[in-house]
Write a protein that holds these residues in place. Structure first.
Motif, PDB file in Angstrom:
ATOM      1  N   GLU A  93     -12.463   4.312  -0.382  1.00 23.37           N
ATOM      2  CA  GLU A  93     -12.307   5.604   0.274  1.00 23.37           C
ATOM      3  C   GLU A  93     -10.893   6.143   0.081  1.00 23.37           C
ATOM      4  O   GLU A  93      -9.906   5.412   0.264  1.00 23.37           O
ATOM      5  CB  GLU A  93     -12.616   5.484   1.761  1.00 23.37           C
ATOM      6  CG  GLU A  93     -14.056   5.042   2.049  1.00 23.37           C
ATOM      7  CD  GLU A  93     -14.310   4.939   3.535  1.00 23.37           C
ATOM      8  OE1 GLU A  93     -13.356   5.149   4.310  1.00 23.37           O
ATOM      9  OE2 GLU A  93     -15.463   4.639   3.913  1.00 23.37           O
ATOM     10  N   ASP A  94     -10.817   7.426  -0.260  1.00 24.22           N
ATOM     11  CA  ASP A  94      -9.509   8.063  -0.417  1.00 24.22           C
ATOM     12  C   ASP A  94      -8.762   8.138   0.910  1.00 24.22           C
ATOM     13  O   ASP A  94      -7.525   8.056   0.941  1.00 24.22           O
ATOM     14  CB  ASP A  94      -9.684   9.473  -0.986  1.00 24.22           C
ATOM     15  CG  ASP A  94     -10.045   9.443  -2.464  1.00 24.22           C
ATOM     16  OD1 ASP A  94     -10.013   8.347  -3.050  1.00 24.22           O
ATOM     17  OD2 ASP A  94     -10.364  10.510  -3.017  1.00 24.22           O
ATOM     18  N   LYS A  95      -9.495   8.282   1.998  1.00 28.95           N
ATOM     19  CA  LYS A  95      -8.856   8.348   3.315  1.00 28.95           C
ATOM     20  C   LYS A  95      -8.113   7.052   3.622  1.00 28.95           C
ATOM     21  O   LYS A  95      -6.985   7.066   4.147  1.00 28.95           O
ATOM     22  CB  LYS A  95      -9.908   8.628   4.382  1.00 28.95           C
ATOM     23  CG  LYS A  95      -9.339   8.789   5.779  1.00 28.95           C
ATOM     24  CD  LYS A  95     -10.448   9.103   6.773  1.00 28.95           C
ATOM     25  CE  LYS A  95      -9.874   9.245   8.187  1.00 28.95           C
ATOM     26  NZ  LYS A  95     -10.947   9.530   9.173  1.00 28.95           N
ATOM     27  N   SER A  96      -8.727   5.933   3.282  1.00 29.99           N
ATOM     28  CA  SER A  96      -8.070   4.636   3.515  1.00 29.99           C
ATOM     29  C   SER A  96      -6.836   4.492   2.639  1.00 29.99           C
ATOM     30  O   SER A  96      -5.797   3.983   3.092  1.00 29.99           O
ATOM     31  CB  SER A  96      -9.053   3.497   3.235  1.00 29.99           C
ATOM     32  OG  SER A  96     -10.184   3.583   4.080  1.00 29.99           O
ATOM     33  N   ALA A 118      -4.967   6.919   1.481  1.00 26.92           N
ATOM     34  CA  ALA A 118      -3.915   7.799   1.999  1.00 26.92           C
ATOM     35  C   ALA A 118      -3.185   7.143   3.164  1.00 26.92           C
ATOM     36  O   ALA A 118      -1.945   7.231   3.275  1.00 26.92           O
ATOM     37  CB  ALA A 118      -4.523   9.127   2.428  1.00 26.92           C
ATOM     38  N   LYS A 119      -3.921   6.455   4.019  1.00 23.32           N
ATOM     39  CA  LYS A 119      -3.292   5.744   5.138  1.00 23.32           C
ATOM     40  C   LYS A 119      -2.444   4.580   4.629  1.00 23.32           C
ATOM     41  O   LYS A 119      -1.343   4.319   5.141  1.00 23.32           O
ATOM     42  CB  LYS A 119      -4.364   5.248   6.100  1.00 23.32           C
ATOM     43  CG  LYS A 119      -3.801   4.568   7.332  1.00 23.32           C
ATOM     44  CD  LYS A 119      -4.916   4.140   8.274  1.00 23.32           C
ATOM     45  CE  LYS A 119      -4.340   3.457   9.518  1.00 23.32           C
ATOM     46  NZ  LYS A 119      -5.422   3.022  10.438  1.00 23.32           N
ATOM     47  N   ARG A 122      -8.745   6.071  -8.082  1.00 23.87           N
ATOM     48  CA  ARG A 122      -8.627   7.111  -7.058  1.00 23.87           C
ATOM     49  C   ARG A 122      -7.915   8.314  -7.680  1.00 23.87           C
ATOM     50  O   ARG A 122      -6.797   8.671  -7.332  1.00 23.87           O
ATOM     51  CB  ARG A 122      -7.846   6.584  -5.852  1.00 23.87           C
ATOM     52  CG  ARG A 122      -8.385   5.284  -5.323  1.00 23.87           C
ATOM     53  CD  ARG A 122      -9.499   5.347  -4.345  1.00 23.87           C
ATOM     54  NE  ARG A 122     -10.596   6.224  -4.555  1.00 23.87           N
ATOM     55  CZ  ARG A 122     -11.736   5.850  -5.122  1.00 23.87           C
ATOM     56  NH1 ARG A 122     -11.889   4.637  -5.606  1.00 23.87           N
ATOM     57  NH2 ARG A 122     -12.729   6.696  -5.211  1.00 23.87           N
ATOM     58  N   LEU A 135      -7.335  11.659  -5.379  1.00 24.04           N
ATOM     59  CA  LEU A 135      -6.229  11.490  -4.443  1.00 24.04           C
ATOM     60  C   LEU A 135      -4.894  11.497  -5.170  1.00 24.04           C
ATOM     61  O   LEU A 135      -3.918  12.089  -4.693  1.00 24.04           O
ATOM     62  CB  LEU A 135      -6.405  10.180  -3.665  1.00 24.04           C
ATOM     63  CG  LEU A 135      -5.296   9.845  -2.661  1.00 24.04           C
ATOM     64  CD1 LEU A 135      -5.197  10.919  -1.589  1.00 24.04           C
ATOM     65  CD2 LEU A 135      -5.552   8.472  -2.031  1.00 24.04           C
TER      66      LEU A 135
END
Length: 917
Positions: free
Chosen positions: A452-455, A457-458, A508, A511
């Motif tokens: 996941e790109d959200k993970s 980014a975090k 990714r 991202l």
């Protein structure tokens, strides 16, 4: 009793004490108090009162004695003892001298400040314990008199109470290990280990509270009597030497009392079992948390300030001594840090969670950081009182809090580290060491396969927080004195590029584009992003085992290229990468094996100094692959486009591609000849290698203009084909046709070759011409025989009738529809070539100028072809009715070489000199 002498009274008291007849003993003392003083009575009871007698039977009597109250006997008659009552005074005195009563001070002579009654009680306690082993008897004996003296209460709390609880209350299932006397002799670490080892052996069973209970109920009371033990030890040392001693000299390891041994034991426990050390801090509040069982109120606050500070320092020391990197250990570190903050009344640490850019981390003062050294992390220095790393203070707690958050973040990122390792890395690690840890973190994230790109980014935010703890520094500056963070010595640009490479490696792409190709905010420059993209793509390419675009590393490289092509449309490196991928994909459809049976891999293209040489292996390992010439030429163009030229090679891409095309053509022609496919080789040369005397650029001059050199590839391919001899033997017209094709190829070689190669080509030409003359003669002879045979069999004639030979010779040939001029001689070729060179070398010369006159001499010998030639090449070799307007290919050859022959090697072959008309 008035008739008894003092000696008889003493003997009477001894008999009553031996019989444990306390009422009669009380009556005896009531009647003869002046004769039997208190110290004598205590010595008699100490020596002769049976230790098995329950203390409850005589504690009231002892209380009356010590308080000096009037004795109230419960009996009126004292039993008689004839053995002593009938003795004479002299015998009675003799018996008294043989009693050997124990001295009150002899048993506890180390206690100089104790009174006789306290000495009696303690001495009697030792005798009871030694005789019966019953510690409850000692409790019954001493508990009523604890207020008699401070010394007695301290001794009972520090010696009797811990041993009583250890053997009878806390661990009754265990056999007694120490006697009262042996336990009192234990000092320091031995005593602490004896008291706490049972709880330590319990481990983490059911999260029991034994360790905190034992610290409170065993160690606390034992340490309470530390001053008493220290004073007795000092008295013994003073009695042995005459030099005055100075007590309580600090060694820098905190308090020198018994609590220091407790702190050392807890610190050692953190190395063996950190979870138990955490439980100790959670269940015990330090030296003020002591349970004396109601015998005493415990230590006072003003007396334990230094010990509480040392205990708090032990908590910080345990954090840095810990080697456990599990989630549970990090939670324990946070629990200890909270306990230390509460003990020293400082701000509590932040909640335990992984950090990102939003964590409000307070910056530690540079002065504090400068005071730290690697020596402060040594295990033996952790409890050193002036150690700024573990000494409880605002700065040390802030630093430990940041280290703990960093450890939690690293654990969340899959790279757990201890607080000690993090401190060493952040404070004393070099940029190289920090980069090594950073790369390990990134490699671990790559193996985690986060989708996941959200993970991601975090994760990037967490990595950036680890670098500088959310504080802005000039990271490109060479000075790192003010920087804080466990990865602070890594440059910001380099840090971001490594994150970019990881995002690309993990596919990714979106991202990565959003973060690093945004026109609004770019952490790194576009050129650096381009280089990182090419680097990751080439890494994936090099790790590929197959060159097909649809799978493996080549697919990943293709995906990276497709994602970033629009953002770098003019990037030369990306264009080379695209050509490299195209060449690899095309090569994947061929069988290709390198030396020693090693299968071809895409990385071999980048490793070879001359990638075009792979085409030769393709041709040799794939039958009839030479027929796919266009595909091979495309592969060669891509290979030349993909490979960077050498430093000395300053040619353009187009120039190198042109030379590569000629090389591949020559390879294909050679492969066709190797597979006995002369027709294909002939077709390639006639249709593709037609440019005369072609020049290929091999370098660039200092002025920027290309330096042209003669094509040494094409003419050799044509010459090689012209020298070709078929493996299968052909006869008749096919052999003659093959010779004509070879001579045509040799003529093409003459057009393409430099003048230095003319001699070699013409020698081969002469051999072919001789062979052709022989074949033509043989064919003419066969034709004449056939005609003669046919004429002798004229219809209507007579058998055996002779036919006039003259008539046969005068007869016109009946099968001469496709007549061809006989091959030109070598000298005719030379003369024709001289005329052609004259016309091309002097185009402005007038027609009447003096030049060699070259005439097309037709041979008087004609022949008829036995088969009809097909194709353009066949038609060109025939002589048609147009006659004069048609120039044969052999005439073209003569136009090229005569000048060179006349001035160079012509005389060797017997060519006549050029004459002017």
């Amino acid at each position: 009793m008035g008739g008894l002498s003092p000696a008889h009274l003493i003997l009477k008291a001894v008999h009553l004490a031996s019989d444990a007849d306390i009422p009669a003993f009380r009556l005896l003392l009531a009647t003869a108090a002046e004769t039997l003083p208190l110290d004598l009575v205590l010595r008699i009871l100490l020596t002769y009162l049976p230790e098995g007698t329950e203390p409850s039977l005589y504690t009231d009597f002892l209380g009356e004695l010590v308080l000096g109250e009037e004795l109230r006997p419960s009996h009126d008659v004292i039993p008689l003892h004839p053995s002593t009552d009938d003795l004479s005074e002299t015998d009675a005195q003799t018996q008294v001298r043989k009693l050997h009563l124990l001295r009150l001070a002899g048993a506890i002579e180390r206690f100089n400040d104790s009174d006789s009654f306290t000495s009696f009680l303690i001495s009697k306690a030792y005798r009871i314990e030694a005789e019966t082993g019953s510690l409850p008897f000692l409790q019954q004996l001493l508990e009523p008199f604890l207020d008699h003296s401070e010394f007695l209460r301290t001794w009972a709390v520090s010696t009797l109470l811990p041993l009583l609880r250890l053997d009878y209350e806390y661990y009754p299932q265990n056999l007694p290990t120490y006697s009262l006397e042996s336990f009192e002799k234990l000092e320091g670490r031995l005593a602490i280990n004896a008291l706490l080892s049972p709880a330590a052996r319990q481990g983490n069973e059911n999260q029991s509270a034994e360790l905190g209970r034992d610290l409170r109920g065993l160690v606390g009371p034992w340490t309470y009597g530390e001053n008493l033990r220290k004073r007795s030890k000092l008295d013994r040392r003073r009695s042995s030497i005459s030099i005055p001693l100075i007590d309580n000299v600090g060694d820098g390891r905190g308090s020198s009392d018994g609590w220091s041994y407790v702190n050392e034991w807890i610190l050692d426990l953190s190395l063996r079992d950190f979870s138990q050390a955490v439980r100790a801090f959670e269940q015990w509040d330090g030296p003020l948390d002591v349970d004396c069982g109601g015998w005493d109120d415990g230590p006072k606050i003003n007396e334990a300030i230094q010990s509480m500070t040392a205990y708090a320092q032990t908590g910080l020391a345990a954090i840095y001594a810990n080697h456990d990197i599990s989630d549970r250990a990090l939670a324990g570190v946070h629990s200890i840090l909270e306990q230390v903050s509460r003990l020293v009344h400082l701000q509590k640490p932040l909640p335990l969670r992984a950090a990102d850019a939003a964590v409000p981390a307070d910056l530690v003062t540079p002065e504090y950081l400068q005071s730290l050294s690697q020596a402060h992390l040594l295990f033996n220095a952790l409890l050193y009182e002036p150690n700024p790393l573990t000494k409880p203070s605002k700065s040390s707690l802030e630093w430990t809090n940041l280290v703990l958050i960093s450890a939690t973040t690293l654990e969340h990122l899959g790279h757990s580290m201890t607080c000690k390792s993090i401190t060493e890395l952040g404070l004393f690690g070099t940029s190289t060491e920090q980069m090594a840890v950073f790369l390990k973190i990134l490699h671990g994230l790559q193996r985690a396969q986060i989708r996941e790109d959200k993970s991601w980014a975090k994760i990037r935010q967490q990595l950036l927080w680890l670098r500088d703890w959310s504080h802005v520094f000039n990271t490109d500056d060479s000075s790192h004195d003010a920087m804080q963070g466990i990865l602070c010595k890594i440059g910001k640009t380099e840090f971001e590029l490594e994150i970019l490479r990881t995002l690309l490696t993990c596919a990714r792409y979106k991202l990565a584009i959003d973060l690093y190709c945004s026109p609004v905010f770019q952490p790194v420059s576009a050129l650096q992003v381009e280089r990182a993209v090419v680097e990751v793509a080439l890494t994936a390419y090099d790790n590929a085992s197959n060159g097909n675009r649809s799978r493996g590393g080549v697919k990943k490289a293709s995906d990276i290229l497709a994602s970033f092509n629009n953002y770098f449309p003019n990037a030369e490196e990306l264009k080379r990468l695209s050509a490299l991928l195209s060449a690899s994909h095309a090569l994947s459809y061929y069988t290709l094996t390198l030396q020693h049976g090693v299968p071809f891999q895409p990385v071999n293209i980048r490793a070879l100094p001359d990638p075009i040489s792979l085409i030769r292996k393709v041709l040799s390992q794939n039958p009839r692959s030479y027929t796919k010439l266009e595909d091979l030429l495309d592969i060669g163009k891509h290979l030349e486009r993909a490979c960077e030229p050498q430093q000395k090679d300053s040619r353009t891409v187009e120039d190198r591609q042109l030379r590569a095309e000629r090389r591949i053509m020559a390879m294909a022609i050679d492969a066709a000849l190797q597979e006995n496919d002369f027709d294909t080789a002939y077709s390639y040369i006639i249709n593709r290698l037609t440019q005369p005397r072609s020049l290929l650029p091999t370098a660039v001059s200092p002025r920027g203009t290309p330096i042209m050199t003669e094509d040494d590839i094409s003419w050799r391919a044509a010459y090689q084909a012209g020298c070709y001899l078929p493996l299968d033997k052909v006869n008749g017209p096919s052999k003659l046709r093959r010779l004509e094709q070879r001579m045509e190829l040799l003529s093409q070689a003459l057009l393409l070759a430099p003048s230095s190669a003319f001699e070699e080509i013409l020698i081969t030409w002469q051999r072919c011409e001789k062979d052709m003359n022989v074949l033509v003669a043989q064919e003419n002879e066969a034709e004449e025989k056939w005609d003669d045979n046919g004429d002798r069999k004229v219809p209507g004639g007579f058998f055996g009738e002779d036919i006039d030979i003259a008539m046969q010779k005068a007869r016109e040939p009946t099968r001469g529809a496709m007549n061809e001029e006989a091959p030109m001689g070598l000298f005719d070729v030379a003369r024709g070539a001289a005329a052609a060179i004259g016309k091309s070398a002097f185009p402005l010369r007038s027609p009447g100028s003096t030049m060699p006159a070259v005439a097309h001499v037709k041979s008087s010998h004609t022949r008829s072809l036995s088969i009809t030639s097909t194709g353009t090449s066949d038609q060109d070799s025939l002589s048609g009715a147009e006659g004069e307007g048609r120039v044969r290919k052999r005439d073209v050859v003569s136009n090229m070489v005569t000048g060179g022959l006349a001035s160079g090697i012509g005389w060797v072959l017997g060519a006549p000199p050029v004459r002017k008309e």
